[in-house]
Design a protein around this motif. Structure first.
Motif, short mmCIF file in Angstrom:
data_model
loop_
_atom_site.label_atom_id
_atom_site.label_comp_id
_atom_site.label_asym_id
_atom_site.label_seq_id
_atom_site.Cartn_x
_atom_site.Cartn_y
_atom_site.Cartn_z
N LEU A 9 0.68 -1.09 -0.09
CA LEU A 9 0.09 -0.09 -0.09
C LEU A 9 0.66 1.29 0.15
N ARG A 10 2.04 1.48 0.66
CA ARG A 10 2.82 2.45 0.86
C ARG A 10 3.36 2.62 -0.60
N THR A 11 4.03 1.41 -1.17
CA THR A 11 4.64 1.57 -2.53
C THR A 11 3.66 2.24 -3.67
N ILE A 12 2.65 1.61 -3.51
CA ILE A 12 1.46 2.14 -4.57
C ILE A 12 1.47 3.57 -4.43
N GLU A 13 1.09 4.17 -3.06
CA GLU A 13 0.98 5.73 -2.75
C GLU A 13 2.38 6.59 -3.21
N GLU A 14 3.64 5.84 -2.78
CA GLU A 14 4.83 6.49 -3.09
C GLU A 14 5.31 6.74 -4.46
N ARG A 15 4.96 5.49 -5.56
CA ARG A 15 5.32 5.48 -6.77
C ARG A 15 4.22 5.88 -7.54
N GLY A 16 3.21 6.21 -7.21
CA GLY A 16 2.08 6.91 -8.23
C GLY A 16 1.58 5.63 -9.00
N VAL A 17 1.28 4.44 -8.36
CA VAL A 17 0.85 3.47 -9.25
C VAL A 17 -0.72 3.72 -9.58
N LYS A 18 -1.13 3.73 -10.85
CA LYS A 18 -2.33 3.90 -11.35
C LYS A 18 -3.25 2.55 -11.35
N PHE A 19 -2.72 1.45 -11.64
CA PHE A 19 -3.26 0.14 -11.72
C PHE A 19 -2.64 -0.88 -10.99
N VAL A 20 -3.40 -1.84 -10.52
CA VAL A 20 -2.71 -2.92 -9.82
C VAL A 20 -3.21 -4.28 -10.64
N ARG A 21 -2.65 -5.00 -11.36
CA ARG A 21 -3.27 -6.29 -12.07
C ARG A 21 -3.16 -7.25 -10.92
N LEU A 22 -4.20 -8.07 -10.90
CA LEU A 22 -4.32 -9.26 -10.10
C LEU A 22 -4.24 -10.64 -11.14
N TRP A 23 -3.19 -11.39 -10.86
CA TRP A 23 -2.90 -12.60 -12.11
C TRP A 23 -3.29 -13.68 -11.38
N PHE A 24 -3.93 -14.75 -11.94
CA PHE A 24 -4.00 -16.12 -11.99
C PHE A 24 -3.92 -17.04 -13.15
N THR A 25 -3.86 -18.43 -12.79
CA THR A 25 -4.14 -19.11 -14.27
C THR A 25 -5.26 -19.79 -13.94
N ASP A 26 -5.88 -20.30 -15.19
CA ASP A 26 -6.82 -21.28 -15.52
C ASP A 26 -5.95 -22.61 -15.45
N ALA A 39 -7.30 2.41 -5.09
CA ALA A 39 -8.08 2.67 -3.72
C ALA A 39 -8.86 1.19 -3.37
N GLU A 40 -8.83 0.27 -4.35
CA GLU A 40 -9.70 -0.99 -3.89
C GLU A 40 -8.65 -2.09 -3.56
N VAL A 41 -7.42 -1.74 -3.48
CA VAL A 41 -6.40 -2.83 -3.16
C VAL A 41 -6.52 -3.28 -1.83
N GLU A 42 -6.80 -2.30 -0.79
CA GLU A 42 -6.87 -2.87 0.62
C GLU A 42 -7.95 -3.68 1.06
N GLY A 43 -9.12 -3.57 0.29
CA GLY A 43 -10.35 -4.21 0.51
C GLY A 43 -9.95 -5.79 -0.16
N ALA A 44 -9.28 -5.70 -1.27
CA ALA A 44 -8.92 -7.14 -1.99
C ALA A 44 -8.16 -7.80 -1.17
N PHE A 45 -7.22 -7.20 -0.28
CA PHE A 45 -6.37 -8.00 0.65
C PHE A 45 -7.36 -8.72 1.81
N SER A 46 -8.48 -7.92 2.03
CA SER A 46 -9.13 -8.59 3.24
C SER A 46 -10.47 -9.19 2.60
N GLU A 47 -10.77 -8.74 1.59
CA GLU A 47 -12.13 -9.38 1.12
C GLU A 47 -12.13 -10.46 -0.28
N GLY A 48 -11.08 -9.97 -0.91
CA GLY A 48 -10.67 -10.59 -2.20
C GLY A 48 -11.68 -9.97 -3.20
N VAL A 49 -11.68 -10.29 -4.43
CA VAL A 49 -12.30 -9.74 -5.71
C VAL A 49 -13.12 -10.90 -6.34
N GLY A 50 -14.16 -10.73 -6.38
CA GLY A 50 -15.10 -11.82 -6.84
C GLY A 50 -15.27 -11.74 -8.37
#
Length: 446
Positions: A9-26, A39-50
């Motif tokens: 979260l700190r790096t996202i703010e300090e480096r001005g990250v615009k997008f965070v890609r969540l990767w997985f494989t089929d 803004a959605e990353v902290e919630g993704a850590f605690s609740e995941g992304v459906g």
């Protein structure tokens, strides 16, 4: 919140990250991605992304489709190819059901489960891959109906000013920026064929690294105006692209494969691990070589291993016991040589580990070493020496795998059933094709 999450979260703010890609494989090993705003990353850590798991190959059935992608903060990295425009990062995800259970068909979970079994026996599993691929001028075929490579160079050739030099340099730099250590890179035997070897890491990290590697190679190829392919056998009459994988087990800081007084300094544990690989190789070949095209590489007349055998200096053997640094215990390893560059690394590492551990648990005896080249022996000689062939087609490999308790248990019912079902559909679709070979040899004469 964990220190790793805080760092992300700190790096996202300090480096001005615009997008965070969540990767997985089929299940097939295709990379999937969803982009989050910071803004959605902290919630993704605690609740995941459906997401709809039924829309992902092999992931869920329609009536149990809801899945969550939960990012692993330890895999956070900035993507170098997006740093000059909109800074973008990525994290690999673990997949779970809404009630918090690991998704049965998540390939990353399959590997984690296999690694947990190894840990119960006191082992950690390390992997070092040699990854081959072709660089082509484009996806379009040439006048002869074949892909057009970027050069006509061969093994270890130095091509001043060639596309491959610039490509490999840029790819290695980008991988290092992503925290992926590269051991070396070079031109391989086929025209336009290259190899990049990644420095050893634990199997889960390496599976993540391989998925990142494929993305980096594709991105750099696009930037260079060429096309990269991990297809096992893209060009008739030229070598296929494999992924030789060097495997080792550690007990704490000690390499369980090392015995300074043994032949090739391979311990009894290492010998039994190799025996497990050999005995079960035909059963898991549909995982390590999962495409109809894979068998053009294995049985295409080049240097891919086709017979169940092991050796020391014998590069025709399925499993090789190298001795690069005699007396250095940490470098002891065995090399499995049949795996495709296109394999799903999570599933492939899972079955390789399971087979080796089975050999250790059941105290398999290592068969005699193959001292002759497999390619120089006749079929009768190979049969007399006990060197059985690997499956000769995907159809054959699936038939063998379907009877394997080891592979079914390792992959889990859902992944196992999906692979059998979907790969049989691939076989059926391939069987229905009329190929250029048939047209060129039969159309005008029959």
């Amino acid at each position: 919140m964990s220190k790793q999450r805080d760092f992300v979260l700190r790096t996202i703010e300090e480096r001005g990250v615009k997008f965070v890609r969540l990767w997985f494989t089929d299940v097939a090993g295709t990379l999937k991605s969803v982009a989050l705003s910071p803004a959605e990353v902290e919630g993704a850590f605690s609740e995941g992304v459906g997401f709809d798991g039924s829309a992902i190959e092999g992931m869920t059935r329609a009536y149990e489709s809801d899945l969550l992608a939960v990012p692993d903060p330890s895999t956070f990295q900035l993507l170098p190819w997006r740093s000059s425009t909109d800074p973008t990062a990525r994290m690999f995800c673990d997949l779970s059901t809404p009630n918090g259970e690991a998704a049965a068909a998540d390939p990353r979970h399959v590997l984690k489960r296999s690694l947990a079994r190894a840990a119960e026996q006191g082992f950690s599993f390390y992997v070092h891959p040699e990854i081959e691929f072709y660089l082509l001028k484009s996806q379009e075929l040439g006048a002869d109906g074949q892909p057009v490579p970027v050069d006509r160079a061969g093994y270890f050739d130095n091509v001043p000013g060639g596309t491959a030099h610039d490509f490999r340099r840029e790819s290695v730099n980008m991988l290092e920026e992503l925290g992926i250590s590269v051991e070396f890179s070079h031109h391989e035997g086929g025209p336009g064929q290259n190899e990049i070897d990644l420095r050893y890491a634990d199997a889960l990290t390496m599976a993540d690294n391989i998925m990142t590697f494929r993305t980096v190679v594709k991105e750099v190829a696009i930037s260079e105006g060429v096309h990269a392919t991990f297809m096992p056998k893209p060009i008739v009459g030229q070598p296929g692209s494999g992924m030789h994988v060097h495997l080792s087990l550690f007990e704490g800081d000690s390499n369980a494969f090392y015995d300074p007084g043994a032949k090739y300094q391979l311990s009894q544990t290492g010998r039994r691990f190799v025996a497990g690989l050999l005995r079960h190789a035909p059963e898991f070949t549909a995982v390590t070589n999962q495409f109809v095209n894979s068998y053009k590489r294995l049985w295409g007349g080049d240097e891919a291993p086709s017979y169940v055998s092991w050796g020391h200096l014998n590069r025709s053997a399925l499993v090789r016991v190298p001795l690069y640094k005699p007396g250095k215990g940490s470098s002891a390893r065995v090399e499995y040589r049949a795996m495709d560059s296109a394999a799903n690394p999570y599933l492939a590492f899972s079955v390789l580990l399971a087979a080796g551990l089975k050999g250790i648990e059941e105290e398999y005896e290592l068969p005699p070493e193959a001292e002759h080249s497999m390619w120089s022996l006749s079929d009768a000689e190979r049969r007399a020496m006990g060197f059985d062939p690997l499956p000769m087609s995907l159809e054959h490999a699936l038939a063998v795998m379907e009877r394997s308790e080891l592979v079914a248990e390792t992959l889990g019912e859902q992944v196992f059933s999906y692979l059998i079902r979907e790969k049989r559909q691939e076989v059926d679709a391939y069987r229905q094709q009329v190929t250029p070979f048939e047209l060129s040899t039969m159309l005008g004469t029959i």
